[in-house]
Write a protein that holds these residues in place. Structure first.
Motif, PDB file in Angstrom:
ATOM      1  N   ASP A 248      10.548   3.090  -5.466  1.00  0.00           N
ATOM      2  CA  ASP A 248      10.853   1.817  -4.820  1.00  0.00           C
ATOM      3  C   ASP A 248      10.645   1.933  -3.313  1.00  0.00           C
ATOM      4  O   ASP A 248      10.737   3.015  -2.728  1.00  0.00           O
ATOM      5  N   GLY A 249      10.396   0.795  -2.655  1.00  0.00           N
ATOM      6  CA  GLY A 249      10.226   0.782  -1.204  1.00  0.00           C
ATOM      7  C   GLY A 249       8.906   1.382  -0.771  1.00  0.00           C
ATOM      8  O   GLY A 249       7.979   1.558  -1.566  1.00  0.00           O
ATOM      9  N   ASP A 250       8.808   1.716   0.528  1.00  0.00           N
ATOM     10  CA  ASP A 250       7.584   2.298   1.067  1.00  0.00           C
ATOM     11  C   ASP A 250       7.370   3.699   0.509  1.00  0.00           C
ATOM     12  O   ASP A 250       8.316   4.476   0.320  1.00  0.00           O
ATOM     13  N   TRP A 251       6.104   3.996   0.230  1.00  0.00           N
ATOM     14  CA  TRP A 251       5.757   5.341  -0.254  1.00  0.00           C
ATOM     15  C   TRP A 251       4.594   5.864   0.565  1.00  0.00           C
ATOM     16  O   TRP A 251       3.611   5.162   0.812  1.00  0.00           O
ATOM     17  N   PHE A 252       4.724   7.120   1.013  1.00  0.00           N
ATOM     18  CA  PHE A 252       3.689   7.742   1.834  1.00  0.00           C
ATOM     19  C   PHE A 252       3.108   8.941   1.091  1.00  0.00           C
ATOM     20  O   PHE A 252       3.853   9.752   0.530  1.00  0.00           O
ATOM     21  N   CYS A 253       1.784   9.028   1.099  1.00  0.00           N
ATOM     22  CA  CYS A 253       1.088  10.079   0.364  1.00  0.00           C
ATOM     23  C   CYS A 253       1.264  11.431   1.058  1.00  0.00           C
ATOM     24  O   CYS A 253       1.771  11.492   2.197  1.00  0.00           O
ATOM     25  N   PRO A 254       0.878  12.517   0.419  1.00  0.00           N
ATOM     26  CA  PRO A 254       1.043  13.845   1.042  1.00  0.00           C
ATOM     27  C   PRO A 254       0.342  13.987   2.387  1.00  0.00           C
ATOM     28  O   PRO A 254       0.761  14.790   3.222  1.00  0.00           O
ATOM     29  N   TYR A 255      -0.736  13.208   2.622  1.00  0.00           N
ATOM     30  CA  TYR A 255      -1.448  13.308   3.896  1.00  0.00           C
ATOM     31  C   TYR A 255      -0.657  12.667   5.034  1.00  0.00           C
ATOM     32  O   TYR A 255      -0.926  12.956   6.205  1.00  0.00           O
ATOM     33  N   CYS A 256       0.276  11.783   4.698  1.00  0.00           N
ATOM     34  CA  CYS A 256       0.998  11.028   5.717  1.00  0.00           C
ATOM     35  C   CYS A 256       2.457  11.466   5.822  1.00  0.00           C
ATOM     36  O   CYS A 256       3.302  10.701   6.299  1.00  0.00           O
ATOM     37  N   CYS A 257       2.755  12.660   5.353  1.00  0.00           N
ATOM     38  CA  CYS A 257       4.108  13.204   5.432  1.00  0.00           C
ATOM     39  C   CYS A 257       4.111  14.459   6.288  1.00  0.00           C
ATOM     40  O   CYS A 257       3.109  15.174   6.375  1.00  0.00           O
ATOM     41  N   CYS A 258       5.225  14.731   6.922  1.00  0.00           N
ATOM     42  CA  CYS A 258       5.370  15.913   7.768  1.00  0.00           C
ATOM     43  C   CYS A 258       5.168  17.175   6.946  1.00  0.00           C
ATOM     44  O   CYS A 258       5.703  17.314   5.830  1.00  0.00           O
ATOM     45  N   GLY A 259       4.404  18.110   7.481  1.00  0.00           N
ATOM     46  CA  GLY A 259       4.127  19.352   6.782  1.00  0.00           C
ATOM     47  C   GLY A 259       5.312  20.284   6.689  1.00  0.00           C
ATOM     48  O   GLY A 259       5.233  21.309   6.023  1.00  0.00           O
TER      49      GLY A 259
END
Length: 569
Positions: free
Chosen positions: A307-318
């Protein structure tokens, strides 16, 4: 002959190589233990090309005859093959095929079949996050050529200049001295410079050594003896400028000719990707709320749509794994390309390198070691055997940390990359990306960038193996961090196969990766080469659970391939 005859069509598949084998083996009179199977393949292939097979009565006996699409009738399969070959293998592609080395051109097309699933039970909010691609076929597959297109001429800088009509075959040249008369004279051949004094053929570097010079700039100091005063560096620059002009013209024409509907369909600026960034497959995809990337839930380990906003692995902090919701001031590492929050990054002790245009962030000591290690290797031939040199090349915009190469070195680098591209095209069918309309292999070699992560090829290097200046084997390489490097494309020219050239190239590559501290080398293998990579090169198939852990690196994948890895020691 009786007019009554029975015609039939043979169903199935064959290839041009089978036609050539049947004709030349039959002409030589040598027995072939697989002649029955080969005969069947030849008939299947000719049937596909419009030939008709007819049983006709002759002297009271049934006799098989072969009728071409043009109406000619032949009484033997070998004569039918000869007719087909004389017509240029059906489409004028025979070229300069050596009868002793028949052309072998079999394409393995690995194209996507869409995965269609029902999402009727999902809530409207979750359905909007899913993108369903129906009846979509993606054409960014890796299709292998298994036979020679033209393997007679070596791929050298000189052959490239000759083919582009910039220098004449057997044109006179001399190695100039800063003061005094020329040190050495010779003439141009495809293999190198033929010396006037001893008639031996030398590569450019060897000709410079033969002339007694230690300038280490052969292309800049070898001059055409035609009154123009042009050096081979000037000629390389002319080819490079011509290629740029041609590319610009072609792209301008394509923009004019593409209908608006097609351009809208290929646009990735505002729409999410239509295939999974991890496996390149279609079907039900979950879309990132920040970048154009899309994924199958199974490819990234999700059991349900969040639910809500979802960010792919490329757009998440490493480091913390949280996306843009918490902090939009992400910074990207120039080497591994992972993104980090500012406060998370401090724990990794990053370093920064200033260039002419901007400041490059290197997130850790590992990335710093790899970045500078690759820069030291770039453009410097390494002797790896008798007359064999191994060289790491890169598009000029990445050279020396963004400071750029000297003009002469840049032109020579571009010519070698173009020659490497020709070797790739000799071994792989050109594969046009649906989204960009460009040749995928060319984009990889020249490091084309894109907002769409799976089509962003920044960071790719090209590895070449040369024998006496002749380009033998080529591979593409991208190193992310100390955890993983990828080698998605490897090609050896047909006339150099079964000589262990690929082994030499890969062994030297692995040795240098070990020095840089890289732990794992990854590549996509088609089914026909999987056994070679696993049995002969020490690779193994990556289990699905381990493959999902690599999704943050955006490895270059092709549909239908099997991802393999090798742990480097």
């Amino acid at each position: 002959m009786d007019d009554k005859s029975a015609t039939f069509v043979v169903e199935g598949e064959g290839c041009e190589e089978d036609v050539l084998k049947w004709y030349y083996h039959g002409r030589s009179g040598r027995p072939n233990k697989n002649s029955g199977e080969l005969s069947s393949k030849v008939k299947k292939y000719l049937s596909i090309k419009g030939w008709v097979f007819r049983y006709a009565l002759k002297n009271g006996k049934k006799e098989l005859q072969y009728q071409s699409p043009h109406g000619e009738v032949y009484n033997s399969l070998r004569m039918a093959c000869k007719s087909y070959i004389d017509q240029g293998l059906g489409e004028g592609r025979m070229g300069n095929v050596d009868p002793k080395q028949p052309k072998k051109r079999k394409c393995l097309s690995i194209e996507n079949q869409p995965l269609l699933k029902s999402v009727q039970s999902e809530s409207p909010e979750r359905r909007n996050k899913l993108k369903k691609q129906e009846n979509r076929v993606v054409k960014t597959s890796k299709r292998v050529r298994e036979g020679p297109v033209s393997s007679r001429n070596p791929r050298t800088v000189l052959s490239l200049l000759i083919d582009n009509n910039v220098v004449p075959m057997l044109g006179n040249v001399y190695y100039r001295n800063k003061t005094g008369p020329p040190l050495m004279k010779g003439r141009i051949t495809r293999d190198g410079i033929q010396c006037h004094c001893c008639s031996k053929v030398f590569t450019l570097t060897a000709f410079e050594d033969h002339a007694g010079s230690t300038n280490h700039r052969p292309a800049a100091n070898i001059i055409l003896d035609d009154g123009t005063g042009r050096s081979l560096s000037d000629c390389q620059r002319q080819v490079s400028d011509s290629m740029k002009s041609t590319t610009t013209t072609l792209r301008t024409r394509s923009v004019v000719e593409i209908p608006k509907t097609v351009k809208a369909a290929n646009s990735i600026r505002d729409e999410n990707d239509g295939v999974c960034s991890a496996c390149c497959g279609g079907g039900d995809l979950i879309c990132c709320d920040y970048c154009p990337s899309s994924f199958h839930m199974k490819c990234i380990g999700l059991k349900e749509v969040p639910d809500g906003d979802w960010f792919c692995p490329y757009c998440c902090c490493g480091i913390c794994g949280i996306g843009y919701v918490r902090d939009r001031s992400f910074r990207s590492c120039h080497q591994c390309e992972l993104k980090f929050h500012g406060d998370c990054l401090n724990s990794k002790k990053p370093s920064e390198m200033k260039t002419e245009k901007n400041t490059l962030l290197l997130c850790s000591q590992n990335c710093e070691r790899i970045f500078y290690g690759l820069q030291k290797l770039t453009g410097k031939p390494i002797l790896v055997g008798n007359n064999l040199t191994w060289t790491l090349l890169t598009p000029d915009h990445r050279a020396h940390g963004g400071h750029g190469m000297k003009s002469s070195a840049k032109k020579e680098n571009q010519c070698k990359l173009r020659a490497a591209l020709e070797v790739m095209h000799e071994c792989f069918e050109p594969s046009e990306s649906v989204e960009t309309g460009r040749d995928l292999i060319e984009d990889v070699i020249f490091g084309q960038v894109s907002k769409l992560k799976r089509l962003n090829f920044r960071g790719f290097y090209t590895v070449i193996l040369e024998e006496n200046g002749d380009l033998v084997s080529v591979a593409t390489l991208r190193v992310y961090d100390n955890k993983v490097a990828e080698m998605p494309l490897v090609a050896t020219r047909f006339k150099h196969r079964r000589r262990g050239m690929c082994r030499v190239l890969v062994d030297e590559l692995e040795k240098n990766l070990v020095k840089l501290g890289v732990e794992k080398l990854v590549l996509p293998a088609v089914s026909t080469t999987l056994e070679t990579w696993t049995n002969n090169f020490g690779f193994s198939c990556i289990p699905d659970d381990e493959r999902s852990k690599l999704v943050q690196y955006s490895l270059l994948e092709f549909q239908g391939t099997i991802t393999c890895q090798k742990l480097l020691k």
